[in-house]
Each structure stands twice: as C-alpha cells, then as structure tokens.
Write an enzyme that holds these catalytic residues in place. Structure first.
Site, PDB file in Angstrom:
ATOM      1  N   LEU A  86      15.411 110.841  58.066  1.00  0.00           N
ATOM      2  CA  LEU A  86      14.199 109.726  58.493  1.00  0.00           C
ATOM      3  C   LEU A  86      15.256 108.544  58.734  1.00  0.00           C
ATOM      4  O   LEU A  86      16.096 108.255  58.346  1.00  0.00           O
ATOM      5  CB  LEU A  86      13.937 109.222  57.051  1.00  0.00           C
ATOM      6  CG  LEU A  86      13.059 110.291  56.267  1.00  0.00           C
ATOM      7  CD1 LEU A  86      12.838 109.547  54.907  1.00  0.00           C
ATOM      8  CD2 LEU A  86      11.838 110.421  56.843  1.00  0.00           C
ATOM      9  N   HIS A  87      14.786 107.819  59.984  1.00  0.00           N
ATOM     10  CA  HIS A  87      15.333 106.678  60.423  1.00  0.00           C
ATOM     11  C   HIS A  87      14.413 105.835  61.312  1.00  0.00           C
ATOM     12  O   HIS A  87      14.903 104.505  61.404  1.00  0.00           O
ATOM     13  CB  HIS A  87      16.818 107.120  61.243  1.00  0.00           C
ATOM     14  CG  HIS A  87      16.478 107.652  62.556  1.00  0.00           C
ATOM     15  ND1 HIS A  87      16.311 108.738  62.634  1.00  0.00           N
ATOM     16  CD2 HIS A  87      16.298 106.988  63.830  1.00  0.00           C
ATOM     17  CE1 HIS A  87      16.026 109.323  64.064  1.00  0.00           C
ATOM     18  NE2 HIS A  87      16.132 107.917  64.694  1.00  0.00           N
ATOM     19  N   ARG A  88      13.301 106.152  61.727  1.00  0.00           N
ATOM     20  CA  ARG A  88      12.555 105.459  62.492  1.00  0.00           C
ATOM     21  C   ARG A  88      12.042 104.072  61.663  1.00  0.00           C
ATOM     22  O   ARG A  88      11.605 104.307  60.685  1.00  0.00           O
ATOM     23  CB  ARG A  88      11.321 105.994  63.034  1.00  0.00           C
ATOM     24  CG  ARG A  88      11.700 107.373  63.980  1.00  0.00           C
ATOM     25  CD  ARG A  88      11.983 106.915  65.227  1.00  0.00           C
ATOM     26  NE  ARG A  88      12.614 108.397  65.885  1.00  0.00           N
ATOM     27  CZ  ARG A  88      12.814 108.220  67.325  1.00  0.00           C
ATOM     28  NH1 ARG A  88      12.435 107.339  68.098  1.00  0.00           N
ATOM     29  NH2 ARG A  88      13.504 109.281  67.924  1.00  0.00           N
TER      30      ARG A  88
END
Ligand code: UD1
Ligand code: UDP
Length: 355
Positions: free
Chosen positions: A204-206
C-alpha cells in the site's frame, strides 16, 4: 556516440532502468542517469542499484520529498541545469511519477526529444497525481513506448499519432530474467518464518489509499476479518501515515521494512494471493500467476483484469473477503505484456530515431 539521459527518481524507475539501461549500452549508446533524489532511503533507492547492478547515477539532484508542486518544480529547476550541461541527444523517462513529468517537461522545453516508457496508460482518475503525470508526459513526448495495444489505442484517441510503438513491458523482461535468481538466493521466507501459499502479500502506498484515514481503516478492518497471515513490506509514506493516524495494526499483519527486488519477487511468487494498490505489483502478480486484488477504485492495468487474474475491489470489505475466499481466477494466462524483449526494442527504436 549518442547520449541518452534517463531521469530516475522513484523505486519502480530504478527497477525499470535495469533492462533499459543495459539495452541502451548494448546498442552502443551512452547511458547517462540523473537521479532526482525523489526516493532517498537506502531500501527505496541504493539497494536496487546495488542488487540489480545498475551503474551509479552520474548525478543525484537530492531533491527529496515535498508537496506535489514543490517537488515537481524543484526537480525541473535542477534538471534544466543538468540537461544544459550534459547535452543529451534524447531524454528517457519511465512510468508516471513526479520525476517522470519533470524530466519530460524540462527536456521538451529545451527542445530535446523525449521518450516515454509506459506511454498511454490511463486510470481515468484525475484525482491521482500519477494520472496527471501520465497525460502530460505523453503529450510532450516524441517517442511513446506502449506496453500493450490498448495503451497505443488510447494515445490515438487523444490525438497522438506519431512516434507510438507497442514494445511490451520492461518489467516483464526483468521478472523473466530474475525469477531463478530470486528462487536461488532469497532467504526472505525463512527470515520471517513464512510458508509458501500460507500468506497474503499486501503493498500500500498510493496517497489516494493511505492519506485518507477512513480508507486505510476500512482496509485494516478487512485484513483483520480475513483472519489469515498477511505480510506487508511498508512503504515510507504508509509508515508515516500509520504513525500520524495512530491506527492499530491487526495482529495477523506482519509489517516488514521495504524489501529488495529479489526478496519482493520471492514474496510475490510464494504468496497465496496479492492485494495491492501498486501498479508494478499488479503486473508482477500476473507474470507469476498469483491472483491479485487491486485495492483501488480502478486500475490502469486493465489487461490483468480482463485476463481474469485481477479483481478491482477498492476498500470494500465484502468484496475483499469474498474474493479472498473463492477461486475466481482462470487457468490460462495469455502473454499480454510482450515477449520479454521490450527493453531491447526500446533501445533499437531510439538508436534508429537518432540515426
Ligand atoms: C511515488 C510516486 C508514485 C509511485 C511511488 C513508488 C509521485 C506523485 N508518486 O510515491 O507514483 O508509485 O513513488 O514507490 O511521484 N519517503 C521517505 N523516504 C523515501 C521516499 C519517501 O521517507 O526514500 C516518504 C516521505 O515522507 C514522503 C513520502 O514518503 O513525503 C512520499 O514520497 P513521494 O516520493 O512524494 O511519493 P510516493 O508516495 O513515494
Ligand atoms: N518492490 C520492491 N520492494 C518492496 C515493494 C515493491 O522491490 O518492498 C518492487 C515491486 O516488485 C515492483 C516495484 O517495486 O517491481 C513497484 O514499485 P511501487 O509499488 O513502489 O510503485 P508503482 O509500481 O505503484 O509505481
């Protein structure tokens, strides 16, 4: 000797430059790299240069983190000086980050031809900075290298006709080459006592996902309800948000620092399922034949969905749980990302263009 200046800044771009840089050098052109410094932690940057034996960048602009405008503007200002000094014959940019757009804009305004690798990709969600970067980069590029035919069709629909070539995906080139190396060398499963097909790999990083406390909490609730071992190599943006929002991490999630490319391949290949908001990881799950759930409202890598290996589930708990507990994926996996020689095609076309 023709000089190709590649602008790199973020993790996926270092990875993409491994095959393209080699192909540029093999074609008898000079491979110059300017690192914008967008990513700077050891495990987000130098680790990949060391592990994938990518030559050290000629320059690191050291721009670092910042707001969208700050980061983009600072990269453009610093890049202009480098490009004037280095006088490249062509500038190559990869993907859809702020470093991509900055590289393309700076070169275009200096009258230097721009080649964009991963052209024509669209999520049609303009609230994501990457979508703005994709559109603007394509519209100031001279050579547009598309991973798939639909991405080339998209460019045509936007009025871009010249310089468009479908070459396949350079990440597929790299995955093919490094698969056996990962199997032989990675110890990541043993290090974390993980058993093949007994865990779900999550990334997860957006900002769209992790900068919104409600969406992040919805995902963590779904992961908790999954009641299965989850491994989450933590991106620094997500680490900062977890801290800021004071969210409790469910007990079934094993958080580890970001890992290198070979360890990531091993984690991907051995997972029961992958859940991600990353573009690159969606593709890699398809390369390895691991079913993927995309934790976003839409994806630009639509081929993986059409082929029946990726489901777009957003942060919807019911969809996540249903897709994690049923066997919905297909048996076959058509070769939609080329033949594993995209980087060579890119270098050949660039050389031919420069004459
Ligand atoms: C960027 C790209 C995204 C890409 C991702 C790959 C843009 C708009 N976004 O997102 O498209 O998918 O890289 O990973 O270009 N940070 C560190 N150390 C680092 C790098 C970042 O601590 O080495 C932290 C900082 O708090 C920073 C935050 O992560 O503010 C976000 O970094 P940034 O480069 O702005 O965007 P990413 O979320 O990494
Ligand atoms: N990756 C990695 N280590 C990690 C997480 C991802 O090597 O801890 C690799 C992953 O295998 C893929 C690339 O980084 O090749 C994807 O980058 P990221 O998810 O950061 O960005 P995106 O593809 O969404 O732009």
């Amino acid at each position: 000797m023709k000089k190709i200046l590649t602008v790199l800044g973020a993790r996926p771009q270092f990875i993409k430059h491994c095959p393209t840089g080699k192909a540029i050098r093999d074609c008898g052109m000079e491979d110059i790299v300017v690192h914008t410094g967008q990513h700077y932690d050891y495990e987000m940057s130098k680790l990949f240069f060391d592990e994938l034996q990518i030559p050290v960048p000629n320059v690191n602009l050291g721009i670092g983190s910042g707001s969208q405008a700050n980061q983009t503007a600072a990269i453009i200002i610093a890049l202009e000086e480098s490009m004037i000094e280095m006088k490249p014959d062509l500038v190559l940019v990869h993907g859809d980050t702020n470093s991509t757009l900055s590289g393309a804009l700076t070169a275009a305004k200096l009258g230097i031809p721009v080649a964009h690798n991963e052209a024509g990709m669209r999520s049609f969600n303009r609230s994501m900075p990457e979508e703005i970067n994709r559109i603007l980069t394509d519209h100031c590029s001279t050579l547009l290298f598309c991973p798939t035919q639909p991405s080339a069709d998209q460019l045509l629909s936007e009025g871009i006709r010249d310089g468009v070539l479908v070459i396949g995906d350079v990440q597929y080139d790299l995955a093919r080459i490094h698969r056996d190396k990962a199997l032989a060398n990675s110890k990541i499963l043993q290090e974390h006592s993980l058993l093949e097909r007994h865990y779900v790999l999550v990334t997860l990083h957006r900002p769209y996902t992790v900068d919104d406390p409600k969406r992040l909490a919805q995902l963590f609730n779904a992961f908790s309800a999954l009641d299965e071992q989850i491994v989450l190599p933590l991106h620094p943006r997500t680490k900062a948000r977890l801290h800021e929002f004071n969210l409790t991490v469910p007990e079934n999630i094993l958080i580890i620092p970001p890992v290198g490319y070979l360890d990531m391949m091993m984690l991907e290949m051995s997972a029961r399922m992958i859940m991600t908001d990353s573009g690159g990881v969606q593709k890699e799950s398809y390369f390895h034949g691991i079913p993927c759930l995309t934790l976003r409202p839409e994806t630009e890598w639509i081929e993986t969905v059409q082929a029946g290996w990726n489901r777009v589930v957003d942060t919807d708990e019911a969809k996540i749980l249903d897709s994690a507990r049923t066997e919905w994926w297909r048996e076959d996996r058509p070769l939609v990302f080329g033949d594993g020689h995209a980087a060579e095609k890119l270098a050949f076309v660039v050389k031919d263009y420069l004459g």
